[in-house]
Design an enzyme around this catalytic site. Structure first.
Site, PDB file in Angstrom:
ATOM      1  CG  ASN A   1      -0.227  -0.067   2.507  1.00  0.00           C
ATOM      2  OD1 ASN A   1       0.530   0.835   2.834  1.00  0.00           O
ATOM      3  ND2 ASN A   1      -0.429  -1.141   3.275  1.00  0.00           N
TER       4      ASN A   1
ATOM      5  N   PRO B   1      -2.397 -11.657  10.444  1.00  0.00           N
ATOM      6  CG  PRO B   1      -0.293 -11.990  11.378  1.00  0.00           C
ATOM      7  CD  PRO B   1      -1.064 -12.180  10.108  1.00  0.00           C
TER       8      PRO B   1
ATOM      9  CB  ILE C   1       0.839  -6.494  14.437  1.00  0.00           C
ATOM     10  CG1 ILE C   1       1.219  -7.372  13.242  1.00  0.00           C
ATOM     11  CG2 ILE C   1       2.048  -6.246  15.337  1.00  0.00           C
ATOM     12  CD1 ILE C   1       2.132  -6.721  12.233  1.00  0.00           C
TER      13      ILE C   1
ATOM     14  CG  PHE D   1      -1.539   5.816  14.274  1.00  0.00           C
ATOM     15  CD1 PHE D   1      -0.794   5.725  15.436  1.00  0.00           C
ATOM     16  CD2 PHE D   1      -1.516   7.004  13.552  1.00  0.00           C
ATOM     17  CE1 PHE D   1      -0.041   6.792  15.890  1.00  0.00           C
ATOM     18  CE2 PHE D   1      -0.758   8.089  13.993  1.00  0.00           C
ATOM     19  CZ  PHE D   1      -0.020   7.985  15.154  1.00  0.00           C
TER      20      PHE D   1
ATOM     21  CE  LYS E   1     -10.073   0.796  12.706  1.00  0.00           C
ATOM     22  NZ  LYS E   1      -9.468   1.229  11.459  1.00  0.00           N
TER      23      LYS E   1
ATOM     24  CE  LYS F   1      -7.325  -2.665  15.404  1.00  0.00           C
ATOM     25  NZ  LYS F   1      -6.477  -3.347  14.446  1.00  0.00           N
TER      26      LYS F   1
HETATM   27  N1  CTP Z   1      -2.934  -3.108  12.648  1.00  0.00           N
HETATM   28  C1  CTP Z   1      -2.069  -4.146  12.937  1.00  0.00           C
HETATM   29  N2  CTP Z   1      -2.154  -5.311  12.231  1.00  0.00           N
HETATM   30  C2  CTP Z   1      -3.066  -5.474  11.269  1.00  0.00           C
HETATM   31  C3  CTP Z   1      -3.966  -4.425  10.957  1.00  0.00           C
HETATM   32  C4  CTP Z   1      -3.868  -3.249  11.678  1.00  0.00           C
HETATM   33  O1  CTP Z   1      -1.218  -3.988  13.824  1.00  0.00           O
HETATM   34  N3  CTP Z   1      -3.119  -6.614  10.606  1.00  0.00           N
HETATM   35  C5  CTP Z   1      -2.870  -1.876  13.434  1.00  0.00           C
HETATM   36  C6  CTP Z   1      -2.412  -0.664  12.678  1.00  0.00           C
HETATM   37  O2  CTP Z   1      -1.003  -0.496  12.787  1.00  0.00           O
HETATM   38  C7  CTP Z   1      -3.159   0.449  13.391  1.00  0.00           C
HETATM   39  C8  CTP Z   1      -4.433  -0.200  13.826  1.00  0.00           C
HETATM   40  O3  CTP Z   1      -4.163  -1.597  13.860  1.00  0.00           O
HETATM   41  O4  CTP Z   1      -2.479   0.873  14.539  1.00  0.00           O
HETATM   42  C9  CTP Z   1      -5.625   0.052  12.990  1.00  0.00           C
HETATM   43  O5  CTP Z   1      -5.355  -0.200  11.644  1.00  0.00           O
HETATM   44  P1  CTP Z   1      -6.464   0.044  10.529  1.00  0.00           P
HETATM   45  O6  CTP Z   1      -5.958  -0.481   9.220  1.00  0.00           O
HETATM   46  O7  CTP Z   1      -6.979   1.437  10.566  1.00  0.00           O
HETATM   47  O8  CTP Z   1      -7.647  -0.839  11.039  1.00  0.00           O
HETATM   48  P2  CTP Z   1      -8.024  -2.313  10.891  1.00  0.00           P
HETATM   49  O9  CTP Z   1      -7.758  -2.997  12.179  1.00  0.00           O
HETATM   50  O10 CTP Z   1      -7.384  -2.934   9.683  1.00  0.00           O
HETATM   51  O11 CTP Z   1      -9.594  -2.190  10.694  1.00  0.00           O
HETATM   52  P3  CTP Z   1     -10.463  -1.745   9.400  1.00  0.00           P
HETATM   53  O12 CTP Z   1      -9.787  -2.341   8.215  1.00  0.00           O
HETATM   54  O13 CTP Z   1     -11.792  -2.327   9.704  1.00  0.00           O
HETATM   55  O14 CTP Z   1     -10.529  -0.253   9.385  1.00  0.00           O
END
Ligand code: CTP
Length: 407
Positions: A213, A310, A312, A332, A346, A350
């Protein structure tokens, strides 16, 4: 950014070829809003002229303790009393030895000795040949100047003007500026180990291709820098980005979400603060071809299927350490709409004390951003500003929340 606004630096140059870098350092300090008074030893004048340093600092350079321009004829007293810090760059092996002995037979060493030790810090950027640097006498002297209250900024490694390669080069001007700026920052996170993930992940499809991305990693890198400035010991787990590692930060490069999870969980075992800024790919290809997937000439496209990566942040937030209140987790959220509602939901999903929301398309790749801080009690907006400014504000916000968290 005027990081050194209001700071008056006495920049001392001693004899060494690295004096040519001091011209750039002087410029950078002035650009960062500081004022610079240059003092040079006789040996430094062999490498660069006071004219150059005067032009860049906008002040006449001092080279002698007998300078009659001072009404009381005491430049060593007057110059050291005005300084917020004395920075010796380059600091030669000989000058370090002189500091150890408390010598005072020329202006710069006299001024260092005469400085009010509790009020005017002394920062040293050594520069010398690698053998001189490694010599026990130099190492012994460095330990002594540090014990006497000086801050030794370290040296770089690589090709040296003498033709040899090794440790002992003066740090680059931009690195010195980063260290000087960090030196003045309040140490709000002293004693903390801060772990931050940054950048995108790359999920390979075959040896040539993969999905990723647009995350630039800039916010995470700014946070790593701000955390180090605030006195934390910082580990940065970075996805594939081409950003320089902030000074004093230990960096672990990873590619995929699974690699990032492994590196993060390992580092999280000793961390006290975790900040997840990485834009982790939510899915990865279900299979990874060992060889390049080729077109077969039929016009048919390959059928791709994905599995979920996963989470994280969730894994760290659910860890025993975080659950026991020993690891403060910050997430974030990159959203495209309804920031407040999504960020609140969120944070709860989390299970973390603080979530930072931002609008994805308005931040990816940009140098500035706007943030929304959401905790259990309130929300707070940090208006649009450079990412480093926001990162510094975020460190203050985190530090303010830690006392309730520490076990
Ligand atoms: N994050 C993570 N691992 C993932 C996805 C997200 O650690 N596989 C963390 C990101 O670093 C960020 C937070 O989770 O701190 C939220 O990420 P975001 O992409 O906004 O949200 P998602 O959990 O993916 O939820 P959604 O796609 O429904 O918005």
């Amino acid at each position: 950014m005027q990081d050194l606004a209001g700071k008056h630096i006495v920049l001392g140059l001693t004899g060494g070829i690295a004096c040519y870098k001091s011209a750039e350092l002087c410029r950078l300090i002035v650009k960062a809003g500081g004022t610079v008074q240059v003092v040079m030893t006789e040996a430094a004048e062999q490498f660069i002229t006071p004219v150059t340093m005067q032009a860049l600092s906008g002040r006449t350079v001092y080279t002698s303790q007998w300078d009659a321009r001072e009404p009381n004829n005491m430049p060593h007293i007057n110059l050291s009393r005005e300084a917020d810090a004395i920075v010796l760059a380059p600091c030669s092996a000989d000058f370090i030895a002189r500091l150890v002995q408390g010598r005072a037979d020329e202006l710069l060493s006299l001024m260092c000795l005469a400085r009010p030790i509790d009020r005017v810090p002394l920062l040293i950027a050594p520069a010398m040949n690698r053998e001189m640097w490694a010599h026990p006498a130099t190492q012994r002297n460095l330990m002594q100047v540090a014990a006497d209250g000086a801050t030794v900024l370290g040296v770089g490694s690589g090709w040296q003007a003498c033709g040899e390669t090794g440790d002992g080069r003066m740090l680059e001007p931009a690195q010195l500026l980063e260290d000087i700026t960090a030196f003045f920052a309040p140490k709000l996170l002293a004693g903390h180990k801060l772990l931050v993930t940054a950048g995108p992940t790359f999920e390979p499809l075959d040896p040539i291709r993969g999905i990723t991305n647009h995350s630039s990693g800039k916010m995470g890198f700014a946070i790593a820098r701000a955390a180090r400035e605030a006195g934390a010991e910082v580990t940065l787990v970075a996805g594939p980005v081409h950003l320089p590692t902030p000074r004093g930060v230990s960096r672990i490069d990873v590619l995929s979400a699974e690699d990032m999870l492994e590196a993060t969980l390992r580092a999280a075992r000793s961390a006290s603060i975790f900040i997840a800024t990485a834009a982790v790919a939510d899915w990865r290809p279900a299979t990874h071809s060992e060889q390049k997937i080729k077109k077969d000439g039929s016009g048919k496209t390959p059928a791709l299927s994905f599995v979920e990566n996963p989470d994280i942040l969730l894994a760290v937030a659910k860890s025993e350490r975080a659950q026991a209140g020993k690891l403060f987790c910050v997430g974030f959220a990159a959203e495209s709409e309804n920031l407040v509602e999504h960020a609140k939901a969120k944070r709860e999903r989390k299970g973390i004390p603080l979530l930072v929301g931002n609008i994805g398309p308005l931040t990816f790749g940009q140098d500035d951003n706007a943030l929304l801080l959401v905790d259990a009690k309130s929300t707070r907006e940090l208006p649009r500003a450079p990412k480093l400014t926001l990162a510094r504000e975020l460190m203050t916000e985190i530090a303010a929340r830690l006392p309730d968290w520490r076990v």
